[in-house]
Scaffold this motif. Structure first.
Motif, PDB file in Angstrom:
ATOM      1  N   CYS A   1     -30.614  58.023 -47.306  1.00 27.79           N
ATOM      2  CA  CYS A   1     -30.688  56.683 -46.719  1.00 27.79           C
ATOM      3  C   CYS A   1     -31.311  56.717 -45.324  1.00 27.79           C
ATOM      4  O   CYS A   1     -32.090  55.822 -44.959  1.00 27.79           O
ATOM      5  N   ILE A   2     -30.969  57.741 -44.543  1.00 27.78           N
ATOM      6  CA  ILE A   2     -31.554  57.874 -43.205  1.00 27.78           C
ATOM      7  C   ILE A   2     -33.063  58.066 -43.311  1.00 27.78           C
ATOM      8  O   ILE A   2     -33.836  57.493 -42.534  1.00 27.78           O
ATOM      9  N   ASN A   3     -33.499  58.860 -44.278  1.00 28.92           N
ATOM     10  CA  ASN A   3     -34.936  59.078 -44.464  1.00 28.92           C
ATOM     11  C   ASN A   3     -35.635  57.796 -44.914  1.00 28.92           C
ATOM     12  O   ASN A   3     -36.762  57.525 -44.487  1.00 28.92           O
ATOM     13  N   LEU A   4     -34.979  57.008 -45.764  1.00 22.96           N
ATOM     14  CA  LEU A   4     -35.551  55.715 -46.147  1.00 22.96           C
ATOM     15  C   LEU A   4     -35.648  54.792 -44.936  1.00 22.96           C
ATOM     16  O   LEU A   4     -36.638  54.063 -44.769  1.00 22.96           O
ATOM     17  N   ALA A   5     -34.612  54.839 -44.083  1.00 20.79           N
ATOM     18  CA  ALA A   5     -34.646  54.029 -42.862  1.00 20.79           C
ATOM     19  C   ALA A   5     -35.787  54.463 -41.946  1.00 20.79           C
ATOM     20  O   ALA A   5     -36.432  53.634 -41.298  1.00 20.79           O
ATOM     21  N   MET A   6     -36.048  55.774 -41.895  1.00 23.43           N
ATOM     22  CA  MET A   6     -37.163  56.276 -41.089  1.00 23.43           C
ATOM     23  C   MET A   6     -38.493  55.716 -41.594  1.00 23.43           C
ATOM     24  O   MET A   6     -39.369  55.358 -40.798  1.00 23.43           O
TER      25      MET A   6
ATOM     26  N   GLY B   1     -40.975  53.427 -39.436  1.00 21.85           N
ATOM     27  CA  GLY B   1     -42.376  53.799 -39.291  1.00 21.85           C
ATOM     28  C   GLY B   1     -43.320  52.677 -39.658  1.00 21.85           C
ATOM     29  O   GLY B   1     -44.327  52.440 -38.981  1.00 21.85           O
ATOM     30  N   VAL B   2     -42.988  51.962 -40.737  1.00 17.79           N
ATOM     31  CA  VAL B   2     -43.807  50.825 -41.162  1.00 17.79           C
ATOM     32  C   VAL B   2     -43.721  49.700 -40.126  1.00 17.79           C
ATOM     33  O   VAL B   2     -44.725  49.073 -39.776  1.00 17.79           O
ATOM     34  N   LEU B   3     -42.519  49.456 -39.620  1.00 12.61           N
ATOM     35  CA  LEU B   3     -42.312  48.369 -38.666  1.00 12.61           C
ATOM     36  C   LEU B   3     -43.070  48.611 -37.359  1.00 12.61           C
ATOM     37  O   LEU B   3     -43.715  47.707 -36.825  1.00 12.61           O
ATOM     38  N   LEU B   4     -42.993  49.856 -36.860  1.00 12.56           N
ATOM     39  CA  LEU B   4     -43.613  50.183 -35.577  1.00 12.56           C
ATOM     40  C   LEU B   4     -45.044  50.698 -35.727  1.00 12.56           C
ATOM     41  O   LEU B   4     -45.688  51.004 -34.726  1.00 12.56           O
ATOM     42  N   ILE B   5     -45.516  50.829 -36.971  1.00  9.24           N
ATOM     43  CA  ILE B   5     -46.840  51.417 -37.245  1.00  9.24           C
ATOM     44  C   ILE B   5     -46.892  52.824 -36.660  1.00  9.24           C
ATOM     45  O   ILE B   5     -47.823  53.183 -35.911  1.00  9.24           O
TER      46      ILE B   5
ATOM     47  N   PHE C   1     -42.259  62.160 -42.284  1.00  9.06           N
ATOM     48  CA  PHE C   1     -41.032  62.954 -42.349  1.00  9.06           C
ATOM     49  C   PHE C   1     -39.978  62.269 -43.229  1.00  9.06           C
ATOM     50  O   PHE C   1     -39.226  62.944 -43.946  1.00  9.06           O
ATOM     51  N   GLY C   2     -39.918  60.945 -43.167  1.00  8.98           N
ATOM     52  CA  GLY C   2     -38.983  60.238 -44.036  1.00  8.98           C
ATOM     53  C   GLY C   2     -39.310  60.431 -45.503  1.00  8.98           C
ATOM     54  O   GLY C   2     -38.415  60.601 -46.334  1.00  8.98           O
ATOM     55  N   ALA C   3     -40.599  60.428 -45.830  1.00 12.47           N
ATOM     56  CA  ALA C   3     -41.021  60.651 -47.220  1.00 12.47           C
ATOM     57  C   ALA C   3     -40.678  62.065 -47.675  1.00 12.47           C
ATOM     58  O   ALA C   3     -40.219  62.272 -48.808  1.00 12.47           O
ATOM     59  N   MET C   4     -40.879  63.058 -46.805  1.00 11.47           N
ATOM     60  CA  MET C   4     -40.530  64.441 -47.166  1.00 11.47           C
ATOM     61  C   MET C   4     -39.039  64.581 -47.419  1.00 11.47           C
ATOM     62  O   MET C   4     -38.614  65.227 -48.389  1.00 11.47           O
ATOM     63  N   GLY C   5     -38.224  63.959 -46.552  1.00 12.45           N
ATOM     64  CA  GLY C   5     -36.775  64.031 -46.748  1.00 12.45           C
ATOM     65  C   GLY C   5     -36.327  63.326 -48.016  1.00 12.45           C
ATOM     66  O   GLY C   5     -35.465  63.833 -48.743  1.00 12.45           O
ATOM     67  N   SER C   6     -36.921  62.172 -48.296  1.00 12.39           N
ATOM     68  CA  SER C   6     -36.569  61.429 -49.516  1.00 12.39           C
ATOM     69  C   SER C   6     -36.936  62.216 -50.768  1.00 12.39           C
ATOM     70  O   SER C   6     -36.150  62.290 -51.724  1.00 12.39           O
ATOM     71  N   CYS C   7     -38.119  62.817 -50.770  1.00 11.99           N
ATOM     72  CA  CYS C   7     -38.540  63.626 -51.920  1.00 11.99           C
ATOM     73  C   CYS C   7     -37.642  64.842 -52.087  1.00 11.99           C
ATOM     74  O   CYS C   7     -37.323  65.254 -53.213  1.00 11.99           O
ATOM     75  N   GLY C   8     -37.206  65.406 -50.959  1.00 11.09           N
ATOM     76  CA  GLY C   8     -36.286  66.545 -51.030  1.00 11.09           C
ATOM     77  C   GLY C   8     -34.973  66.174 -51.684  1.00 11.09           C
ATOM     78  O   GLY C   8     -34.434  66.938 -52.497  1.00 11.09           O
ATOM     79  N   TYR C   9     -34.452  64.981 -51.365  1.00 18.55           N
ATOM     80  CA  TYR C   9     -33.202  64.530 -51.976  1.00 18.55           C
ATOM     81  C   TYR C   9     -33.376  64.279 -53.474  1.00 18.55           C
ATOM     82  O   TYR C   9     -32.529  64.659 -54.286  1.00 18.55           O
TER      83      TYR C   9
END
Length: 342
Positions: free
Chosen positions: A254-259, A263-267, A274-282
């Motif tokens: 969930c933290i990685n999804l929030a990241m 990232g999308v919000l702040l561009i 890094f959020g995508a790597m963590g999500s794929c790892g899970y």
């Protein structure tokens, strides 16, 4: 958005603007973006040459320099710094801001070496470690070099105001968090402690980057490098945590999804990567451990993926209305930052 000549030519074909207006706009955008780092051959040469020069005096420093002694190291460092500042001023006068910023950064990166040489010269160096270990090991006595680098870095950044100057400051803050921990713990710097320090120091750096981002929203991007190293430290510390609980692993997901969302919000792509790597790892953990022999898991995951795609379609359809309403609830500085990055 990348404004290219091809896009402007398309606008001409659609009779939105004239050919003369397209040429004028292209020249305008070219002039405005000449000092923005881009993946062009010229900029690649700038950064490649600059990083080689910086690396030569930092990461790739060898033991040969020890033969000069402390006084020799200080003298050579000061000579290099004087040459670097001279080149910086020359390039700055010619409005070559990117190479000028790289040369100014080179001067900041000389600071740890100069302070190391000074300590050796005065006979106050505490042990038999050498300068080339500065970027490899955690030691409390690196703090003198780090504090000096921060002072010089902030002073030069204040004078020249080039975004690349924030890079050595961000790296030094990261190093300092580890070395302060070594000092407080009396040298008992366990791996578990390092992970926690990396996690929380990364959070602090992300907070600092966001503050800088808001403050400099109408100027150049001073927050870029602080975001980079802040996210690296936070995500690295978070991902290195050990847990046998599936709930904590799901919280990590969930933290990685929030990241990704941040990232999308702040561009800011670093959050997304890094959020995508963590999500794929899970998800890999679920596939290989939790649902190892389940035929239903790939089907469920496919359905979730397609559902997210459909959510994207809905978002695209209503994005303008949702964005306008949500931004009205935000503080003015944050709203302006998001509008600038849009």
């Amino acid at each position: 958005m990348n404004i290219s000549r091809k896009r402007l030519s398309g606008a001409v074909e659609e009779n939105i603007i004239s050919s003369e207006q397209a040429n004028a706009l292209f020249e305008y955008f070219q002039a405005k973006s000449q000092d923005v780092p881009r993946f062009t051959f010229t900029h690649v040469l700038y950064y490649l040459g600059g990083l080689i020069a910086i690396g030569a005096m930092t990461l790739f420093m060898n033991l040969g320099w020890e033969s000069f002694g402390g006084a020799g190291v200080v003298s050579i460092s000061l000579l290099y710094a004087a040459i670097g500042l001279k080149i910086t001023n020359t390039l700055s006068a010619k409005s070559l801001n990117i190479p000028a910023g790289i040369c100014a950064t080179f001067v900041v990166c000389l600071t740890p070496l100069a302070i190391y040489g000074l300590q050796q010269w005065l006979g106050v160096w505490p042990d038999d470690t050498v300068y080339r270990e500065y970027h490899r090991y955690i030691k409390w006595h690196w703090l003198y070099m780090e504090f000096g680098t921060l002072v010089v870095g902030v002073a030069i950044a204040w004078k020249y105001k080039y975004p690349f100057l924030i890079m050595p400051i961000a790296v030094t803050l990261w190093y300092m968090s580890m070395d302060i921990t070594a000092m407080i713990s009396g040298g008992d710097n366990t791996w578990a402690l390092r992970k926690l320090v990396s996690l929380y120091s990364g959070l602090l750096m992300i907070g600092l980057a966001f503050w800088v981002d808001v403050r400099s929203r109408r100027k150049v991007d001073y927050a870029f490098w602080i975001y980079i190293f802040g996210v690296m430290a936070f995500w690295g510390g978070l991902s290195a945590q050990n847990s046998d609980s599936e709930l904590s692993k799901f919280l990590y997901f969930c933290i990685n999804l929030a990241m990704i969302g941040v990232g999308v919000l702040l561009i800011r792509r670093v959050f997304v990567v890094f959020g995508a790597m963590g999500s794929c790892g899970y998800l890999a953990h679920l596939a290989s451990d939790v649902f190892k022999d389940s035929w239903l898991f790939p089907i469920t995951l496919t359905a979730i993926g397609l559902g997210i795609v459909y959510l994207g379609i809905l978002w695209q359809k209503h994005e303008k209305a949702i964005t306008e309403k949500s931004r009205q609830m935000l503080p003015a500085p944050l709203r302006e930052l998001l509008e600038e990055n849009a």
